[in-house]
Write a protein that holds these residues in place. Sequence first.
Motif, PDB file in Angstrom:
ATOM      1  N   VAL A 119       0.841  -1.201   0.000  1.00 25.61           N
ATOM      2  CA  VAL A 119       0.000   0.000   0.000  1.00 25.61           C
ATOM      3  C   VAL A 119       0.875   1.250   0.000  1.00 25.61           C
ATOM      4  O   VAL A 119       0.660   2.183  -0.785  1.00 25.61           O
ATOM      5  CB  VAL A 119      -0.957  -0.004   1.206  1.00 25.61           C
ATOM      6  N   ALA A 120       1.875   1.290   0.878  1.00 25.40           N
ATOM      7  CA  ALA A 120       2.740   2.473   0.959  1.00 25.40           C
ATOM      8  C   ALA A 120       3.471   2.716  -0.360  1.00 25.40           C
ATOM      9  O   ALA A 120       3.559   3.856  -0.840  1.00 25.40           O
ATOM     10  CB  ALA A 120       3.748   2.306   2.098  1.00 25.40           C
ATOM     11  N   LEU A 121       4.007   1.667  -0.948  1.00 23.63           N
ATOM     12  CA  LEU A 121       4.742   1.814  -2.205  1.00 23.63           C
ATOM     13  C   LEU A 121       3.837   2.334  -3.312  1.00 23.63           C
ATOM     14  O   LEU A 121       4.242   3.183  -4.116  1.00 23.63           O
ATOM     15  CB  LEU A 121       5.366   0.480  -2.600  1.00 23.63           C
ATOM     16  N   GLU A 122       2.602   1.823  -3.355  1.00 30.39           N
ATOM     17  CA  GLU A 122       1.662   2.287  -4.375  1.00 30.39           C
ATOM     18  C   GLU A 122       1.260   3.740  -4.120  1.00 30.39           C
ATOM     19  O   GLU A 122       1.187   4.557  -5.036  1.00 30.39           O
ATOM     20  CB  GLU A 122       0.431   1.387  -4.412  1.00 30.39           C
ATOM     21  N   GLU A 123       0.988   4.069  -2.864  1.00 30.99           N
ATOM     22  CA  GLU A 123       0.588   5.436  -2.529  1.00 30.99           C
ATOM     23  C   GLU A 123       1.709   6.438  -2.825  1.00 30.99           C
ATOM     24  O   GLU A 123       1.442   7.579  -3.204  1.00 30.99           O
ATOM     25  CB  GLU A 123       0.189   5.524  -1.052  1.00 30.99           C
ATOM     26  N   MET A 124       2.938   6.000  -2.658  1.00 29.58           N
ATOM     27  CA  MET A 124       4.080   6.883  -2.888  1.00 29.58           C
ATOM     28  C   MET A 124       4.538   6.885  -4.339  1.00 29.58           C
ATOM     29  O   MET A 124       5.410   7.686  -4.717  1.00 29.58           O
ATOM     30  CB  MET A 124       5.239   6.474  -1.964  1.00 29.58           C
ATOM     31  N   GLY A 125       3.987   5.983  -5.129  1.00 30.17           N
ATOM     32  CA  GLY A 125       4.348   5.934  -6.543  1.00 30.17           C
ATOM     33  C   GLY A 125       5.754   5.440  -6.800  1.00 30.17           C
ATOM     34  O   GLY A 125       6.357   5.779  -7.831  1.00 30.17           O
ATOM     35  N   LEU A 126       6.289   4.617  -5.889  1.00 28.75           N
ATOM     36  CA  LEU A 126       7.637   4.096  -6.044  1.00 28.75           C
ATOM     37  C   LEU A 126       7.621   2.807  -6.864  1.00 28.75           C
ATOM     38  O   LEU A 126       6.792   1.924  -6.618  1.00 28.75           O
ATOM     39  CB  LEU A 126       8.265   3.814  -4.675  1.00 28.75           C
ATOM     40  N   PRO A 127       8.523   2.664  -7.821  1.00 23.46           N
ATOM     41  CA  PRO A 127       8.594   1.401  -8.567  1.00 23.46           C
ATOM     42  C   PRO A 127       9.128   0.289  -7.671  1.00 23.46           C
ATOM     43  O   PRO A 127      10.063   0.502  -6.897  1.00 23.46           O
ATOM     44  CB  PRO A 127       9.556   1.718  -9.711  1.00 23.46           C
ATOM     45  N   TYR A 128       8.543  -0.888  -7.783  1.00 22.67           N
ATOM     46  CA  TYR A 128       9.002  -2.004  -6.961  1.00 22.67           C
ATOM     47  C   TYR A 128       8.675  -3.323  -7.650  1.00 22.67           C
ATOM     48  O   TYR A 128       7.795  -3.400  -8.513  1.00 22.67           O
ATOM     49  CB  TYR A 128       8.363  -1.964  -5.571  1.00 22.67           C
ATOM     50  N   THR A 129       9.395  -4.335  -7.263  1.00 21.71           N
ATOM     51  CA  THR A 129       9.125  -5.686  -7.719  1.00 21.71           C
ATOM     52  C   THR A 129       8.887  -6.554  -6.487  1.00 21.71           C
ATOM     53  O   THR A 129       9.524  -6.363  -5.446  1.00 21.71           O
ATOM     54  CB  THR A 129      10.296  -6.260  -8.528  1.00 21.71           C
ATOM     55  N   VAL A 130       7.977  -7.479  -6.607  1.00 24.30           N
ATOM     56  CA  VAL A 130       7.636  -8.364  -5.495  1.00 24.30           C
ATOM     57  C   VAL A 130       8.497  -9.619  -5.561  1.00 24.30           C
ATOM     58  O   VAL A 130       8.602 -10.263  -6.614  1.00 24.30           O
ATOM     59  CB  VAL A 130       6.142  -8.739  -5.536  1.00 24.30           C
ATOM     60  N   ARG A 131       9.111  -9.940  -4.448  1.00 24.95           N
ATOM     61  CA  ARG A 131       9.844 -11.195  -4.295  1.00 24.95           C
ATOM     62  C   ARG A 131       9.086 -12.027  -3.254  1.00 24.95           C
ATOM     63  O   ARG A 131       9.260 -11.829  -2.053  1.00 24.95           O
ATOM     64  CB  ARG A 131      11.277 -10.924  -3.824  1.00 24.95           C
ATOM     65  N   PRO A 132       8.190 -12.899  -3.694  1.00 21.83           N
ATOM     66  CA  PRO A 132       7.393 -13.669  -2.740  1.00 21.83           C
ATOM     67  C   PRO A 132       8.261 -14.531  -1.825  1.00 21.83           C
ATOM     68  O   PRO A 132       9.214 -15.173  -2.283  1.00 21.83           O
ATOM     69  CB  PRO A 132       6.506 -14.544  -3.639  1.00 21.83           C
ATOM     70  N   VAL A 133       7.917 -14.512  -0.547  1.00 19.42           N
ATOM     71  CA  VAL A 133       8.570 -15.353   0.461  1.00 19.42           C
ATOM     72  C   VAL A 133       7.469 -16.250   1.024  1.00 19.42           C
ATOM     73  O   VAL A 133       6.674 -15.818   1.857  1.00 19.42           O
ATOM     74  CB  VAL A 133       9.219 -14.501   1.576  1.00 19.42           C
ATOM     75  N   ASP A 134       7.414 -17.468   0.556  1.00 17.67           N
ATOM     76  CA  ASP A 134       6.313 -18.370   0.918  1.00 17.67           C
ATOM     77  C   ASP A 134       6.491 -18.856   2.351  1.00 17.67           C
ATOM     78  O   ASP A 134       7.161 -19.862   2.610  1.00 17.67           O
ATOM     79  CB  ASP A 134       6.253 -19.546  -0.055  1.00 17.67           C
ATOM     80  N   ILE A 135       5.853 -18.139   3.273  1.00 14.80           N
ATOM     81  CA  ILE A 135       6.012 -18.480   4.687  1.00 14.80           C
ATOM     82  C   ILE A 135       5.312 -19.788   5.041  1.00 14.80           C
ATOM     83  O   ILE A 135       5.591 -20.363   6.092  1.00 14.80           O
ATOM     84  CB  ILE A 135       5.526 -17.334   5.594  1.00 14.80           C
TER      85      ILE A 135
END
Length: 208
Positions: free
Chosen positions: A18-34
């Motif tokens: 949510v924060a990354l989207e609200e701030m408009g920062l580019p990011y990639t998700v690295r899933p960590v399957d807990i």
Amino acid sequence: MSIELWTWNTPNGRKISVALEEMGLPYTVRPVDITQGAQFDPEFLAFSPNNRIPAIRDPNGPDGAPITVFESGAILVYLGAKTGMFWPADLRRQVPVLEWLMWQMGGFGPMPGQVHHFLQVADEQDRRYGLARYSKETRRLYGVADRRLAQVEFFAGEISIADFAIVGWVWRHERHQVDLAEFPHVRRWYEAMMARPGTRRGFEVALS
């Protein structure tokens, strides 16, 4: 290069998307399957030593060098300071942001998390005891939030990283066995948050 978000589909993980989207920062998700113990992989433990998601790796740190950050509250403060968004420059205005961020980290997360746990406990006596204890405290915390939001639009007065921290947990209110109709000010705030395009995208992005 974009920020790497090492995470999973949990309330704490959603805070950061949510924060990354609200701030408009580019990011990639690295899933960590807990669910499969990926949080114990040496690569992840190298920068998240408490083996908890989320964590981030920012290739463009404050001095231009890469930096890693673990613990969702620390990540939110870092992102707010990095962008100057949802994080006031004035110390006096920072105080309520930190108060409500710490309120979430210390209570409105651990307590609902215990409700999640005890709902799945097989032993009926243990389940009843756990739910009686932690559901009561969870509802008390919803009441604290409701009283605060009766006075202000957002937790720190203006929208901030504290709201991003808290919305991840209110998102799971049904699993807490909480009806938001009983907490109308929380419901008003939650509906307003979920109507925000950035927050909505933060919940829609695949984290697992």
